[in-house]
Motif scaffolding. Sequence first.
Motif: not given
Length: 332
Positions: A150-154, A210-215
């Motif tokens: 997913p688009h990172p950092g949401e 899961f990781m990719a969602r974080y800043r």
Amino acid sequence: MRRLKVLTWHTHGSYLHYLSHAPHDFHVLSRPGCPPGYGGRCGSMPWRDNVIDLPAEQAREREFDCILFQDDYQWEKDQFELLTPAQRALPRIYLEHDPPLAHPTNSRHPVDDPGVLLVHVTPFNALMWDSGRTRVQVIEHGVPETPGLPHPGELARGLVVSNHLGRRGRRMGPDLFLQARQTVPLDLVGMAADELGGIGEIEHARLPAFMARYRFLFSPIRYSSLGLAVIEAMMAGLPVVALRTAEMATVIENGVSGFTGTHLPALLGHMQELIDDPLLARQLGEGARRAARARFSIDRFSSDWDAALRHVTGTAGSGSRSAAAPTRQENV
């Protein structure tokens, strides 16, 4: 060239999974109930077909090309209790996952045998261990990329990935995690994460998305080997905020792939920057991904392991890269 039969142990599940990308068959000792070190193919790891579960009591009955030790008790006890004299005379590699823990510079490695190849996972670890007469090679980690993330950092939050963080003492930095969490929003995942108010364990196959969602990923570790979670986060496009100690000092470039330092308040300031500025987080995350691709590719990792295994077993073909002595070899 034929595939080699390698006897080993389940010491670090993620590492074993990545090791299985090498073109050989890994026979992994197991016991009922999957006690530590004898897990075989246990757990939710997406094991490849070349990871073969082997009941420990059957090891004497099998033929192998090489023994790959990964922990002291395997070297000091298991080889004498589980293997025949002929098996103990096979080519042997000892994979050391950690830097010296008793003393950072004066610790003698338990393997002191010129007939064994001692593989360290970071140059820092090789530098710090006194490896005696044993031949030394460094094979740095390798991690595959996961397509379609997913688009990172949401999420305007940081992430810490560590198993049993609350039980592992100051070396692994649980106190730093708790301090940081008072200032910036941080989630903790891993085994027993709930003991520190974390989310819990995430299956390995689900971890990159899961990781990719974080800043950003925060590593609070004061002194340890380079954790696979750091490289997995970089491959997922997360910048890393970490202490500038051990091998980490060579992995993250400030303002390019994340931030490192030894002053927690300064690191907290960088974390807040990444929380407040999603564009900066994405830019540094791309820098982290480029750095991980260049240094920690799974193709280089599997090629290095193929070369090392073929070198010690004398099975390298004359026309292949593996015909040469193991790469990154140095006596320390």
